[in-house]
Design a protein around this motif. Structure first.
Motif, PDB file in Angstrom:
ATOM      1  N   GLU A 127       0.593  -1.418   0.287  1.00  0.00           N
ATOM      2  CA  GLU A 127       0.534   0.147  -0.225  1.00  0.00           C
ATOM      3  C   GLU A 127       0.817   1.192  -0.039  1.00  0.00           C
ATOM      4  O   GLU A 127       0.447   2.435   0.772  1.00  0.00           O
ATOM      5  N   VAL A 210       3.086  -3.705  -3.425  1.00  0.00           N
ATOM      6  CA  VAL A 210       1.677  -5.263  -3.282  1.00  0.00           C
ATOM      7  C   VAL A 210       0.398  -3.621  -3.105  1.00  0.00           C
ATOM      8  O   VAL A 210       0.586  -3.551  -2.202  1.00  0.00           O
ATOM      9  N   ARG A 211      -0.815  -4.596  -3.142  1.00  0.00           N
ATOM     10  CA  ARG A 211      -1.728  -3.404  -3.171  1.00  0.00           C
ATOM     11  C   ARG A 211      -2.931  -3.750  -2.918  1.00  0.00           C
ATOM     12  O   ARG A 211      -3.193  -4.792  -3.402  1.00  0.00           O
ATOM     13  N   SER A 213      -7.003  -4.291  -3.617  1.00  0.00           N
ATOM     14  CA  SER A 213      -7.891  -4.234  -4.603  1.00  0.00           C
ATOM     15  C   SER A 213      -8.934  -3.736  -4.423  1.00  0.00           C
ATOM     16  O   SER A 213      -9.800  -2.328  -5.177  1.00  0.00           O
ATOM     17  N   ASP A 215      -8.230  -0.850  -2.071  1.00  0.00           N
ATOM     18  CA  ASP A 215      -7.353   0.787  -1.238  1.00  0.00           C
ATOM     19  C   ASP A 215      -7.737   1.767  -2.737  1.00  0.00           C
ATOM     20  O   ASP A 215      -7.110   1.397  -3.481  1.00  0.00           O
ATOM     21  N   ASP A 220      -4.604   3.702  -9.435  1.00  0.00           N
ATOM     22  CA  ASP A 220      -4.247   2.538 -10.632  1.00  0.00           C
ATOM     23  C   ASP A 220      -2.972   3.776 -11.235  1.00  0.00           C
ATOM     24  O   ASP A 220      -2.284   2.539 -12.266  1.00  0.00           O
ATOM     25  N   PHE A 223      -0.299   3.365  -9.030  1.00  0.00           N
ATOM     26  CA  PHE A 223       0.532   1.952  -8.935  1.00  0.00           C
ATOM     27  C   PHE A 223       1.594   1.406 -10.465  1.00  0.00           C
ATOM     28  O   PHE A 223       2.384   0.892 -10.046  1.00  0.00           O
ATOM     29  N   GLN A 224       0.860   1.719 -11.312  1.00  0.00           N
ATOM     30  CA  GLN A 224       1.543   1.593 -12.510  1.00  0.00           C
ATOM     31  C   GLN A 224       2.237   2.533 -12.785  1.00  0.00           C
ATOM     32  O   GLN A 224       4.058   1.542 -13.089  1.00  0.00           O
ATOM     33  N   PRO A 235       4.890  -7.021  -9.049  1.00  0.00           N
ATOM     34  CA  PRO A 235       3.268  -6.537  -8.250  1.00  0.00           C
ATOM     35  C   PRO A 235       2.557  -7.648  -8.427  1.00  0.00           C
ATOM     36  O   PRO A 235       2.183  -8.633  -8.531  1.00  0.00           O
ATOM     37  N   THR A 237      -1.769  -7.317  -6.613  1.00  0.00           N
ATOM     38  CA  THR A 237      -3.233  -7.024  -5.953  1.00  0.00           C
ATOM     39  C   THR A 237      -3.834  -7.680  -5.679  1.00  0.00           C
ATOM     40  O   THR A 237      -4.317  -9.030  -6.085  1.00  0.00           O
ATOM     41  N   ASP A 239      -7.036  -9.659  -3.661  1.00  0.00           N
ATOM     42  CA  ASP A 239      -8.560  -8.907  -4.157  1.00  0.00           C
ATOM     43  C   ASP A 239      -9.005  -9.540  -2.624  1.00  0.00           C
ATOM     44  O   ASP A 239      -8.173  -9.778  -1.599  1.00  0.00           O
TER      45      ASP A 239
END
Length: 263
Positions: A127, A210-211, A213, A215, A220, A223-224, A235, A237, A239
Motif C-alpha cells: 500500500e 502490493v496493493r 483491490s 484500497d 491505478d 501503482f502502474q 506487482p 493486487t 483481492d
C-alpha cells in the motif's frame, strides 16, 4: 503461537521500542507500521513468519507507540522516517535484512530502496507507491486544529508537577499525553509530500509492490508508474483487501512475503 518480545534501544539519541520474534541466525525482516499507529499492526503476521523460518523485527517509529520522537518533534517526511529505520538497522547491526511496511511504511520501504539498495536483501512495499496523494494535513498538528485541547493537555501536566521537576521530564510527560494527534497528522503530511518517482531506477534490489483491490489510497496510475519505474518489481493486487493487508488477511500476507523472499 509464539509471542513477540519487547526491547528498547537508543537511535538518533531517542528511546526507541521494538519487538522481535525468531532466532538471530534466521534471515531477518524489518516490518514498518502505518501512519499514526505502531508495531502492533504486525503482531499477527510476525509469529507466522517465525514459523516459516524468519526473524522479524518490528520497531515503533519515532513518536509512535512506545518510541519517543527525536528532539520531541514528530517527523513530517517519509525520508526522515526512512533514515531513522536505516539508523535503527545499523544500531542493531542487522546484516542485509529484508524490509517491509504498509501505507507510510510502504513509502518508507521505497525510500530505503532508492537511497540504500545495497543494504537490504529485498524491499516489500504494501500500500505504498513512488508517489502518494493526500491532503496537506501537517497544519492540523497545530493547536488551532483543536482549539485549546493541546493547551489543556499540556497545562494539566505541567501545572500538576513540582517546581523542581526538570524541563526534560515535563516535555516527556507532555508528549505522553498528547502525541497521537500530532504524529498522525505529520505522518499524513509526509504521505502527501512523498515522491521518489524520478529516482525509482536507483532501487536496484528486488521489490515486491502490493496493493489491495479495495484500497482507494493507491490509485491505478501511481501503482502502474511505480511498477514501470522499478528495475526489478513484482506487482501484486490482493483481492478483497483494503489498506491493511497484514491486519485484514494475516495468513495470505505471510504467504506472499514468504514466497517472494524464497524466490
Amino acid at each position: 503461537m509464539t509471542e513477540l518480545t519487547g526491547h528498547y534501544t537508543t537511535v538518533s539519541g531517542t528511546r526507541t521500542y521494538y519487538e522481535s520474534v525468531g532466532d538471530a541466525s534466521d534471515p531477518t525482516l524489518i516490518a514498518i507500521h502505518t501512519a499514526g499507529a505502531d508495531g502492533r499492526q504486525w503482531r499477527h503476521v510476525a509469529p507466522l513468519l517465525k514459523e516459516e523460518g524468519y526473524r522479524v523485527i518490528v520497531p515503533d517509529l519515532p513518536g509512535h507507540g512506545k518510541s519517543y520522537p527525536v528532539d520531541w518533534e514528530p517527523h513530517d517526511s517519509i525520508h526522515r522516517h526512512a533514515e531513522f529505520v536505516f539508523d535503527f538497522m545499523s544500531k542493531l547491526a542487522l546484516d542485509n535484512p529484508a524490509v517491509t511496511g504498509c501505507s507510510i511504511g510502504g513509502d518508507i520501504v521505497l525510500d530505503l530502496a532508492v537511497n540504500h539498495p545495497e543494504s537490504f536483501r529485498a524491499a516489500l512495499a504494501f500500500e505504498g507507491a513512488g508517489r502518494t496523494r493526500g491532503a496537506q494535513l501537517g497544519r492540523l498538528s497545530h493547536p488551532h486544529a483543536l482549539p485549546g485541547w493541546q493547551s489543556v493537555l499540556e497545562y494539566s501536566v505541567t501545572d500538576s508537577t513540582a517546581d523542581s521537576v526538570p524541563e526534560e521530564a515535563r516535555r516527556e510527560l507532555v508528549w505522553q499525553h498528547r502525541s497521537a494527534h500530532e504524529v498522525g497528522t505529520n505522518d499524513l503530511q509526509g504521505w502527501a509530500d512523498h515522491d521518489v518517482t524520478d529516482r525509482l531506477s536507483e532501487a536496484t534490489l528486488p521489490v515486491l509492490l502490493v496493493r489491495g483491490s479495495e484500497d482507494f489510497y493507491i490509485q491505478d496510475d501511481v501503482f502502474q508508474e511505480t511498477i514501470d519505474g522499478l528495475p526489478d518489481c513484482t506487482p501484486v493486487t490482493m483481492d478483497e483487501t483494503g489498506h491493511y493487508p497484514m491486519m485484514e488477511h494475516p495468513s495470505r500476507t505471510t504467504t506472499l512475503i514468504r514466497d517472494f523472499l524464497t524466490d
